[in-house]
Design a protein around this motif. Structure first.
Motif, PDB file in Angstrom:
ATOM      1  N   SER A 134       0.898  -1.110  -0.129  1.00  0.00           N
ATOM      2  CA  SER A 134       0.051  -0.070   0.009  1.00  0.00           C
ATOM      3  C   SER A 134       0.975   1.200   0.116  1.00  0.00           C
ATOM      4  CB  SER A 134      -0.952   0.042   1.274  1.00  0.00           C
ATOM      5  OG  SER A 134      -1.819  -0.952   1.345  1.00  0.00           O
ATOM      6  N   VAL A 135       0.412   2.419  -0.578  1.00  0.00           N
ATOM      7  CA  VAL A 135       1.076   3.517  -0.227  1.00  0.00           C
ATOM      8  C   VAL A 135       0.114   4.440   0.351  1.00  0.00           C
ATOM      9  CG1 VAL A 135       2.747   3.248  -2.193  1.00  0.00           C
ATOM     10  CG2 VAL A 135       0.251   4.186  -2.706  1.00  0.00           C
ATOM     11  N   LEU A 136       1.048   5.331   1.134  1.00  0.00           N
ATOM     12  CA  LEU A 136       0.499   6.289   1.848  1.00  0.00           C
ATOM     13  C   LEU A 136       1.016   7.725   0.987  1.00  0.00           C
ATOM     14  CD1 LEU A 136      -0.985   7.269   4.739  1.00  0.00           C
ATOM     15  CD2 LEU A 136       1.231   7.341   5.824  1.00  0.00           C
ATOM     16  N   MET A 137       0.175   8.569   0.623  1.00  0.00           N
ATOM     17  CA  MET A 137       0.670   9.738  -0.174  1.00  0.00           C
ATOM     18  C   MET A 137       0.049  10.988   0.389  1.00  0.00           C
ATOM     19  SD  MET A 137       0.560   8.530  -3.914  1.00  0.00           S
ATOM     20  CE  MET A 137      -1.055   7.599  -4.152  1.00  0.00           C
ATOM     21  N   GLN A 138       0.671  12.048   0.373  1.00  0.00           N
ATOM     22  CA  GLN A 138      -0.072  13.464   0.559  1.00  0.00           C
ATOM     23  C   GLN A 138       0.404  14.479  -0.287  1.00  0.00           C
ATOM     24  OE1 GLN A 138       1.209  15.380   4.122  1.00  0.00           O
ATOM     25  NE2 GLN A 138      -0.912  16.661   4.373  1.00  0.00           N
ATOM     26  N   PHE A 159      -8.640  10.607  -8.370  1.00  0.00           N
ATOM     27  CA  PHE A 159      -7.488   9.542  -8.920  1.00  0.00           C
ATOM     28  C   PHE A 159      -8.103   8.554  -9.833  1.00  0.00           C
ATOM     29  CE2 PHE A 159      -5.472  11.764  -5.805  1.00  0.00           C
ATOM     30  CZ  PHE A 159      -4.066  11.781  -5.872  1.00  0.00           C
ATOM     31  N   HIS A 160      -7.578   8.040 -11.007  1.00  0.00           N
ATOM     32  CA  HIS A 160      -8.270   7.064 -11.991  1.00  0.00           C
ATOM     33  C   HIS A 160      -6.976   6.249 -12.195  1.00  0.00           C
ATOM     34  CE1 HIS A 160     -11.932   9.718 -12.816  1.00  0.00           C
ATOM     35  NE2 HIS A 160     -11.004  10.633 -12.564  1.00  0.00           N
ATOM     36  N   ARG A 161      -7.118   5.131 -12.168  1.00  0.00           N
ATOM     37  CA  ARG A 161      -6.251   4.079 -12.908  1.00  0.00           C
ATOM     38  C   ARG A 161      -6.439   3.626 -14.187  1.00  0.00           C
ATOM     39  NH1 ARG A 161      -8.491   0.006  -9.420  1.00  0.00           N
ATOM     40  NH2 ARG A 161      -9.739  -1.266 -10.795  1.00  0.00           N
ATOM     41  N   PHE A 188      -3.290   9.991   2.627  1.00  0.00           N
ATOM     42  CA  PHE A 188      -4.305   9.005   2.249  1.00  0.00           C
ATOM     43  C   PHE A 188      -3.751   7.616   1.868  1.00  0.00           C
ATOM     44  CE2 PHE A 188      -4.187  10.777  -1.843  1.00  0.00           C
ATOM     45  CZ  PHE A 188      -3.998   9.760  -2.806  1.00  0.00           C
ATOM     46  N   LYS A 189      -4.259   6.481   2.220  1.00  0.00           N
ATOM     47  CA  LYS A 189      -3.618   5.285   1.925  1.00  0.00           C
ATOM     48  C   LYS A 189      -4.460   4.446   0.958  1.00  0.00           C
ATOM     49  CE  LYS A 189      -2.020   1.168   4.630  1.00  0.00           C
ATOM     50  NZ  LYS A 189      -1.878   0.515   5.962  1.00  0.00           N
ATOM     51  N   ILE A 190      -3.557   3.967   0.063  1.00  0.00           N
ATOM     52  CA  ILE A 190      -4.456   3.191  -1.021  1.00  0.00           C
ATOM     53  C   ILE A 190      -3.624   2.029  -1.317  1.00  0.00           C
ATOM     54  CG2 ILE A 190      -3.401   4.573  -2.947  1.00  0.00           C
ATOM     55  CD1 ILE A 190      -5.927   4.296  -4.628  1.00  0.00           C
ATOM     56  N   SER A 191      -4.093   0.834  -2.022  1.00  0.00           N
ATOM     57  CA  SER A 191      -3.280  -0.338  -2.348  1.00  0.00           C
ATOM     58  C   SER A 191      -2.697  -0.099  -3.642  1.00  0.00           C
ATOM     59  CB  SER A 191      -3.964  -1.614  -2.076  1.00  0.00           C
ATOM     60  OG  SER A 191      -5.103  -1.636  -3.252  1.00  0.00           O
ATOM     61  N   VAL A 192      -1.473  -0.531  -3.822  1.00  0.00           N
ATOM     62  CA  VAL A 192      -0.819  -0.619  -5.261  1.00  0.00           C
ATOM     63  C   VAL A 192      -1.747  -1.156  -6.292  1.00  0.00           C
ATOM     64  CG1 VAL A 192       1.151  -1.354  -6.701  1.00  0.00           C
ATOM     65  CG2 VAL A 192       1.521  -0.460  -4.162  1.00  0.00           C
ATOM     66  N   ARG A 193      -2.256  -2.243  -5.799  1.00  0.00           N
ATOM     67  CA  ARG A 193      -3.285  -2.930  -6.811  1.00  0.00           C
ATOM     68  C   ARG A 193      -4.343  -2.095  -7.350  1.00  0.00           C
ATOM     69  NH1 ARG A 193      -5.606  -8.812  -5.205  1.00  0.00           N
ATOM     70  NH2 ARG A 193      -3.546  -9.600  -5.860  1.00  0.00           N
ATOM     71  N   ALA A 194      -5.013  -1.175  -6.372  1.00  0.00           N
ATOM     72  CA  ALA A 194      -6.108  -0.339  -6.772  1.00  0.00           C
ATOM     73  C   ALA A 194      -5.664   0.930  -7.634  1.00  0.00           C
ATOM     74  CB  ALA A 194      -6.857   0.169  -5.482  1.00  0.00           C
ATOM     75  N   LEU A 195      -4.190   1.240  -7.298  1.00  0.00           N
ATOM     76  CA  LEU A 195      -4.035   2.537  -7.786  1.00  0.00           C
ATOM     77  C   LEU A 195      -3.562   2.229  -9.363  1.00  0.00           C
ATOM     78  CD1 LEU A 195      -2.913   5.454  -7.313  1.00  0.00           C
ATOM     79  CD2 LEU A 195      -0.950   4.498  -6.565  1.00  0.00           C
ATOM     80  N   CYS A 196      -2.633   1.217  -9.590  1.00  0.00           N
ATOM     81  CA  CYS A 196      -2.213   0.835 -10.924  1.00  0.00           C
ATOM     82  C   CYS A 196      -2.169  -0.762 -11.360  1.00  0.00           C
ATOM     83  CB  CYS A 196      -0.931   1.412 -10.860  1.00  0.00           C
ATOM     84  SG  CYS A 196       0.337   0.481  -9.920  1.00  0.00           S
ATOM     85  N   GLU A 268       3.965   0.713   2.263  1.00  0.00           N
ATOM     86  CA  GLU A 268       3.668  -0.211   3.526  1.00  0.00           C
ATOM     87  C   GLU A 268       3.632  -1.423   2.643  1.00  0.00           C
ATOM     88  OE1 GLU A 268       0.795   1.387   6.039  1.00  0.00           O
ATOM     89  OE2 GLU A 268       1.689   3.283   6.359  1.00  0.00           O
ATOM     90  N   THR A 269       4.078  -2.463   3.372  1.00  0.00           N
ATOM     91  CA  THR A 269       3.914  -3.752   2.896  1.00  0.00           C
ATOM     92  C   THR A 269       3.184  -4.408   4.020  1.00  0.00           C
ATOM     93  OG1 THR A 269       5.873  -3.928   1.588  1.00  0.00           O
ATOM     94  CG2 THR A 269       4.975  -5.849   2.171  1.00  0.00           C
ATOM     95  N   GLU A 270       1.956  -5.102   3.785  1.00  0.00           N
ATOM     96  CA  GLU A 270       1.083  -5.654   4.707  1.00  0.00           C
ATOM     97  C   GLU A 270       1.771  -7.100   4.726  1.00  0.00           C
ATOM     98  OE1 GLU A 270      -1.766  -4.410   5.839  1.00  0.00           O
ATOM     99  OE2 GLU A 270      -1.715  -2.542   4.860  1.00  0.00           O
ATOM    100  N   VAL A 271       1.950  -7.451   6.010  1.00  0.00           N
ATOM    101  CA  VAL A 271       2.378  -8.980   5.935  1.00  0.00           C
ATOM    102  C   VAL A 271       1.166  -9.782   6.069  1.00  0.00           C
ATOM    103  CG1 VAL A 271       4.377  -8.439   7.644  1.00  0.00           C
ATOM    104  CG2 VAL A 271       2.204  -8.882   8.801  1.00  0.00           C
ATOM    105  N   SER A 272       1.503 -11.058   5.493  1.00  0.00           N
ATOM    106  CA  SER A 272       0.383 -11.881   5.025  1.00  0.00           C
ATOM    107  C   SER A 272       0.793 -13.217   6.043  1.00  0.00           C
ATOM    108  CB  SER A 272       0.824 -12.315   3.415  1.00  0.00           C
ATOM    109  OG  SER A 272       1.686 -13.216   3.394  1.00  0.00           O
TER     110      SER A 272
END
Length: 539
Positions: A134-138, A159-161, A188-196, A268-272
């Motif tokens: 995930s990325v935290l961007m401002q 934002f649009h991918r 704001f935080k968004i997952s890399v999958r959702a962003l691109c 940020e990497t979510e641990v799985s």
């Protein structure tokens, strides 16, 4: 999930040079014996020790058993037809076996050519990283166009991918900052999958709007970027001119409608679940079987414990369905198997926590086959009795779980029962206590009984409580087996469906324990490299 393949000491099928190997992966559909080709690696010329580059990308689900077959061939021509090439052997395994191996690295012998040593294959599984970053961007903006008649603008970003076909999908909207042409938006935080979609070079389009109460927001302008550009962080590369194409087309002196600046970019990497398994966490599986009299005489075909020589009874099916998946995550494959609600030989005392193998000091059975064997042996020696008490077997596993709270082990208890619980208050107390421990409980109800009380133990709707204390986590999953019986009589399908449902919650329950305790996964071991030389020692 990606899989990387290496093979060592393959058979040599070529006369004047070494083999030119290729590996073909086959998978099996659930409840279906037919093997389907999933993919092929590249051909590597003239080697018996290939390190294949082409990876196999597969979906991984903890709760499903995915059978795999790796076939090796020596390629002799350009023909895609495998029968035109020399067969070098094959290896069978499950995806869970690879993932559950230390470091998610499985080494197994290649078989299939009688009387020949066919070499070994090394398969390494890796979770695709971009899936869980995930990325935290401002962002902030400067000198945006004034759109409101009486005040300044009320700007927000959209934002649009971009999609494969060139269209765009909205993936995030910021909040509105009122009455300013120089807004600073919240991070704001968004997952890399959702962003691109995990593609770092895919276009990301950002539109800037002026908010209006009636919903007819005014377009200020737009710009485009990509994950790769944004990942450079705050720099001159991440200051974007906001362009309004209509204005640009009309006005010769038009420069821009303001600028948007990236203030910060943090990955940020979510641990799985797989990070813990890869780091060596073991899943310990215990089974507890209901031996109460309500199951019926095991010698009668109407009994739920009937030992039919031709097919598994409901207890056997539930046990195999769940056990065969979990066993891939337990390195020693030794499973404690308990019974409750029976009179034991020689004195007929009633026990709610007895070892199926008859050895209370060591209730472990080797593999699921060993558990099945001990279950059948118990049916011949104990007398079905009652009542139906769960608390003793839950407390039995809880004692073990309480001794290892460091994240190196996690315990799963499978209780298979035919009926209405007799010690509800004590069982609730046991579950509330166990919710603080590294354990989960699966209850499978077999037979036609009403299982309303069990639904209460499965805290999905209302969190379970005892004497005013609530369970710290939801750790119980209950299902009635009758909901999974395949109408066509395909027991393999019934078992796959049952396993899928009861095991689906385990990874999240596992992670909730680790999160609450602040336990991070251990690092995966480094890939094994054999020593270059062996020192001779004299004895």
């Amino acid at each position: 999930m990606s899989e990387l393949l290496k093979a060592r000491n393959l058979l040599d099928r070529d006369t004047f040079s070494k083999s030119d190997p290729i590996c073909v992966l086959y998978t099996q559909a659930i409840g279906n014996k037919e093997w389907r080709e999933f993919g092929r690696t590249e051909v590597i010329d003239n080697t018996l020790n290939p390190d294949f580059v082409r990876k196999f990308i597969m979906d991984y689900f903890f709760e499903e058993r995915e059978n795999l077959r790796f076939d090796f061939y020596d390629v002799d021509s350009k023909s895609p037809n495998l029968s035109k090439h020399d067969f070098l052997g094959q290896m069978f395994c499950t995806l869970g076996e690879i993932v559950g191996s230390h470091g998610s690295r499985l080494e197994k012998s290649i078989v299939g050519i009688p009387g020949k040593k066919c070499g070994t294959v090394i398969v390494t599984a890796e979770e695709l990283g971009c899936c869980r970053d995930s990325v935290l961007m401002q962002f902030c903006a400067n000198k945006l166009d004034k759109k409101d008649f009486f005040g300044k603008s009320d700007p927000f970003l959209v934002f649009h991918r971009s999609n494969e076909d060139g269209s765009f999908t909205i993936c995030h909207k910021t909040e509105v900052v009122k009455n300013t042409l120089n807004p600073v938006w919240q991070a704001f935080k968004i997952s890399v999958r959702a962003l691109c979609n995990g593609d770092y070079d895919r276009t990301i389009k950002v539109e800037v709007y002026d908010w209006d109460r009636d919903g007819s927001h005014d377009f200020i302008g737009e710009f485009t970027t990509s994950y790769r550009e944004l990942s450079r962080g705050q720099s001159q590369f991440n200051v974007y001119e906001v362009i309004n194409p209509k204005k640009k087309g009309k006005k010769k002196k038009y420069v821009n409608s303001g600028t948007v600046t990236l203030l910060s970019f943090l990955i940020e990497t979510e641990v799985s679940f797989l990070d813990y398994i890869k780091g060596g966490t073991q899943i310990n599986f215990t089974v507890a079987i209901d031996f109460t009299a309500s199951n019926g005489n095991p010698l009668q075909p109407t009994s739920l414990h009937y030992m039919n020589p031709y097919q598994l009874n409901a207890y056997g099916m539930a046990l195999r369905a769940v056990g065969e998946i979990i066993q891939d995550y337990d390195s020693d494959k030794m499973f404690p198997a308990l019974g409750f609600g029976a009179r034991l030989p020689p004195d007929g005392r009633v026990s709610h926590e007895f070892a199926l193998n008859g050895n209370p000091q060591n209730p472990y059975c080797h593999g699921i086959d060993g558990v099945m064997e001990a279950y059948y042996r118990s049916l011949k020696s104990v007398q079905l009795y009652g009542p139906t008490n769960f608390a003793p077997v839950i407390n039995h596993v809880a004692r073990y779980a309480a001794s290892v709270k460091d994240g190196s082990q996690y315990f799963v208890l499978l209780i298979i029962t035919d009926g209405v619980i007799s010690d509800m208050a004590q069982t609730k107390e046991s579950i509330v206590n166990a919710s603080k421990l590294p354990m989960s409980i699966i209850i499978v109800g077999v037979g036609p009984a009403e299982f309303d009380a069990m639904e209460e133990l499965d805290g999905d709707v209302v969190r379970i409580s005892s004497r005013g204390r609530f369970a710290e986590r939801d750790i119980v999953q209950f299902v009635p087996f009758r909901d999974y019986i395949d109408r066509s009589g395909n027991h393999v399908l019934s078992m796959a469906r049952l396993a899928k449902d009861v095991l689906a919650e385990i990874p999240e329950q596992f992670l909730s324990y680790m999160r609450v305790r602040g336990i991070k996964p251990s690092p995966a071991p480094p890939p094994y490299t054999p020593p270059l030389h062996v020192l001779q020692t004299q004895i």
